[in-house]
Design an enzyme around this catalytic site. Structure first.
Site, PDB file in Angstrom:
ATOM      1  N   ASP A  12     -21.531  25.976   9.480  1.00 38.74           N
ATOM      2  CA  ASP A  12     -22.549  24.819   9.154  1.00 38.74           C
ATOM      3  C   ASP A  12     -22.645  24.183  10.594  1.00 38.74           C
ATOM      4  O   ASP A  12     -21.916  24.280  11.546  1.00 38.74           O
ATOM      5  CB  ASP A  12     -22.147  23.862   8.088  1.00 38.74           C
ATOM      6  N   SER A  13     -23.785  23.457  10.671  1.00 38.49           N
ATOM      7  CA  SER A  13     -24.245  22.784  11.978  1.00 38.49           C
ATOM      8  C   SER A  13     -23.448  21.373  11.974  1.00 38.49           C
ATOM      9  O   SER A  13     -23.154  20.902  12.895  1.00 38.49           O
ATOM     10  CB  SER A  13     -25.764  22.250  11.859  1.00 38.49           C
ATOM     11  N   TYR A  44     -29.575  20.748  13.405  1.00 39.46           N
ATOM     12  CA  TYR A  44     -30.208  21.915  13.775  1.00 39.46           C
ATOM     13  C   TYR A  44     -31.585  21.904  13.304  1.00 39.46           C
ATOM     14  O   TYR A  44     -32.545  22.453  13.598  1.00 39.46           O
ATOM     15  CB  TYR A  44     -29.638  23.308  12.982  1.00 39.46           C
ATOM     16  N   GLY A  45     -32.138  21.062  12.226  1.00 36.75           N
ATOM     17  CA  GLY A  45     -33.161  21.312  11.694  1.00 36.75           C
ATOM     18  C   GLY A  45     -34.557  20.881  12.324  1.00 36.75           C
ATOM     19  O   GLY A  45     -35.645  21.490  12.341  1.00 36.75           O
ATOM     20  N   CYS A  75     -25.808  27.175   5.832  1.00 36.20           N
ATOM     21  CA  CYS A  75     -26.645  26.136   6.473  1.00 36.20           C
ATOM     22  C   CYS A  75     -28.029  26.608   6.267  1.00 36.20           C
ATOM     23  O   CYS A  75     -28.149  27.964   6.626  1.00 36.20           O
ATOM     24  CB  CYS A  75     -26.393  26.188   8.057  1.00 36.20           C
ATOM     25  N   ASN A  76     -28.776  26.103   5.819  1.00 39.52           N
ATOM     26  CA  ASN A  76     -30.235  26.414   5.407  1.00 39.52           C
ATOM     27  C   ASN A  76     -30.936  26.783   6.702  1.00 39.52           C
ATOM     28  O   ASN A  76     -31.682  27.910   6.550  1.00 39.52           O
ATOM     29  CB  ASN A  76     -30.969  25.684   4.477  1.00 39.52           C
ATOM     30  N   THR A  77     -30.825  25.997   7.656  1.00 40.59           N
ATOM     31  CA  THR A  77     -31.668  26.099   8.785  1.00 40.59           C
ATOM     32  C   THR A  77     -31.143  27.541   9.647  1.00 40.59           C
ATOM     33  O   THR A  77     -32.109  28.129   9.893  1.00 40.59           O
ATOM     34  CB  THR A  77     -31.467  24.656   9.576  1.00 40.59           C
ATOM     35  N   GLU A 161     -24.811  12.645   9.209  1.00 38.31           N
ATOM     36  CA  GLU A 161     -23.973  13.025  10.224  1.00 38.31           C
ATOM     37  C   GLU A 161     -23.558  11.693  10.986  1.00 38.31           C
ATOM     38  O   GLU A 161     -22.423  11.792  11.338  1.00 38.31           O
ATOM     39  CB  GLU A 161     -24.651  13.958  11.227  1.00 38.31           C
ATOM     40  N   CYS A 195     -30.541  22.032   1.707  1.00 38.82           N
ATOM     41  CA  CYS A 195     -29.874  21.518   2.695  1.00 38.82           C
ATOM     42  C   CYS A 195     -28.550  21.246   2.531  1.00 38.82           C
ATOM     43  O   CYS A 195     -28.320  20.532   1.298  1.00 38.82           O
ATOM     44  CB  CYS A 195     -30.294  20.544   3.733  1.00 38.82           C
ATOM     45  N   THR A 196     -27.485  21.920   2.786  1.00 38.61           N
ATOM     46  CA  THR A 196     -26.037  21.729   2.111  1.00 38.61           C
ATOM     47  C   THR A 196     -25.844  20.360   2.430  1.00 38.61           C
ATOM     48  O   THR A 196     -24.420  19.824   1.895  1.00 38.61           O
ATOM     49  CB  THR A 196     -24.931  22.660   2.606  1.00 38.61           C
ATOM     50  N   HIS A 197     -26.198  19.523   3.480  1.00 37.81           N
ATOM     51  CA  HIS A 197     -25.726  18.062   3.706  1.00 37.81           C
ATOM     52  C   HIS A 197     -26.269  17.455   2.384  1.00 37.81           C
ATOM     53  O   HIS A 197     -25.776  16.318   2.066  1.00 37.81           O
ATOM     54  CB  HIS A 197     -26.456  17.618   4.814  1.00 37.81           C
TER      55      HIS A 197
END
Length: 276
Positions: A12-13, A44-45, A75-77, A161, A195-197
């Site tokens: 993931d980012s 990353y988005g 990570c979706n992005t 983040e 988004c996994t966040h």
């Protein structure tokens, strides 16, 4: 950090992929796992397709160097901007083309239509994921009758983040993007956290949506999809080591990563800093 194990790699980012790892660990506790968060270069988005692809392929090669035959882009992005090139162009050229890289968008779209009654679904994602149109494209394959409405939420990942997502200031940006999405279509009854966040914002999201709206995080969906994948691919499953060894790495401060991971996973972990 090379070892004789063959763990499942999870990338993931930043911290968000830990929400996916947590669900995978519940369903598949027997395997070894290696997690990498590219926190030094998150988010990353907002980055270009080329940059996200470069960063992601760099990370995937690092996983291969650590003995991972299977890597999941949690990570979706990265899934939206890098996965196809990696699968179609890069893997066939590697020393071991039998290694596999999976993403989170396809398994999510395969079942997302099950959640909606109105056949109107909202996607909350990063700017990169929304611009890629990956969700509308994939959903049309499996659920052609479902209408898709997207909303980019560029400030949500930075809030998470920077550990500001639980503060009062986050409410403003949660409501802002929700209102923008729901203004597109009042009939939306299902919201995908693309988004996994974003599961880390669940308490605030639940405060600001209609009580009958369904929120869909991806962790359990992706975990169940991985179970199915390994059942269908015994040739891959047999290559994975099963010692319940979990290693966590970050491209930024490992002590900070460990503190944040403890909140998400509910237990203490050790993290190692690496350079890509």
């Amino acid at each position: 950090m090379n070892s004789s194990t063959s763990p499942i790699g999870i990338f993931d980012s930043g911290f968000g992929g830990l929400t996916v790892f947590k669900e995978i660990e519940k369903l598949l506790p027997q395997y070894d796992y290696l997690y990498l968060g590219d926190n030094a270069r998150a988010p990353y988005g907002s980055r270009s397709f080329e940059t996200v692809y470069h960063y992601t392929w760099e990370a995937v090669q690092w996983f291969f160097g650590q003995g991972c035959p299977l890597v999941l882009l949690a990570c979706n992005t990265a899934s939206a901007k890098a996965l196809r090139n990696i699968q179609q162009l890069d893997l066939p050229k590697t020393a071991d083309p039998t290694r596999r890289v999976l993403g989170v968008i396809r398994p999510t779209t395969e079942i997302l239509g099950q959640f909606t009654r109105s056949k109107k679904v909202g996607i909350l994602g990063t700017s990169g994921t929304v611009k890629s149109d990956s969700y509308p494209t994939e959903l049309k394959k499996y659920w052609p009758e479902v209408e898709v409405f997207q909303q980019a939420c560029p400030l949500w990942v930075p809030l998470i983040e920077s550990n500001e997502h639980e503060g009062e200031g986050a409410d403003f940006f949660v409501k802002k993007y929700l209102n923008q999405l729901l203004a597109q279509e009042k009939g939306i009854d299902t919201l995908l956290l693309g988004c996994t966040h974003y599961p880390l914002l669940l308490p605030k999201l639940k405060q600001h949506i209609p009580h009958d709206m369904t929120l869909v995080p991806q962790g359990e969906i992706v975990a169940r999809s991985l179970v199915d994948y390994l059942n269908r691919h015994p040739e891959m499953e047999s290559r994975l080591s099963k010692g319940q060894d979990h290693r966590f790495c970050t491209t930024d401060d490992p002590s900070d990563f460990a503190k944040r991971a403890e909140i998400i996973l509910g237990r203490e972990i050790n993290a190692v800093g690496i350079h890509l």
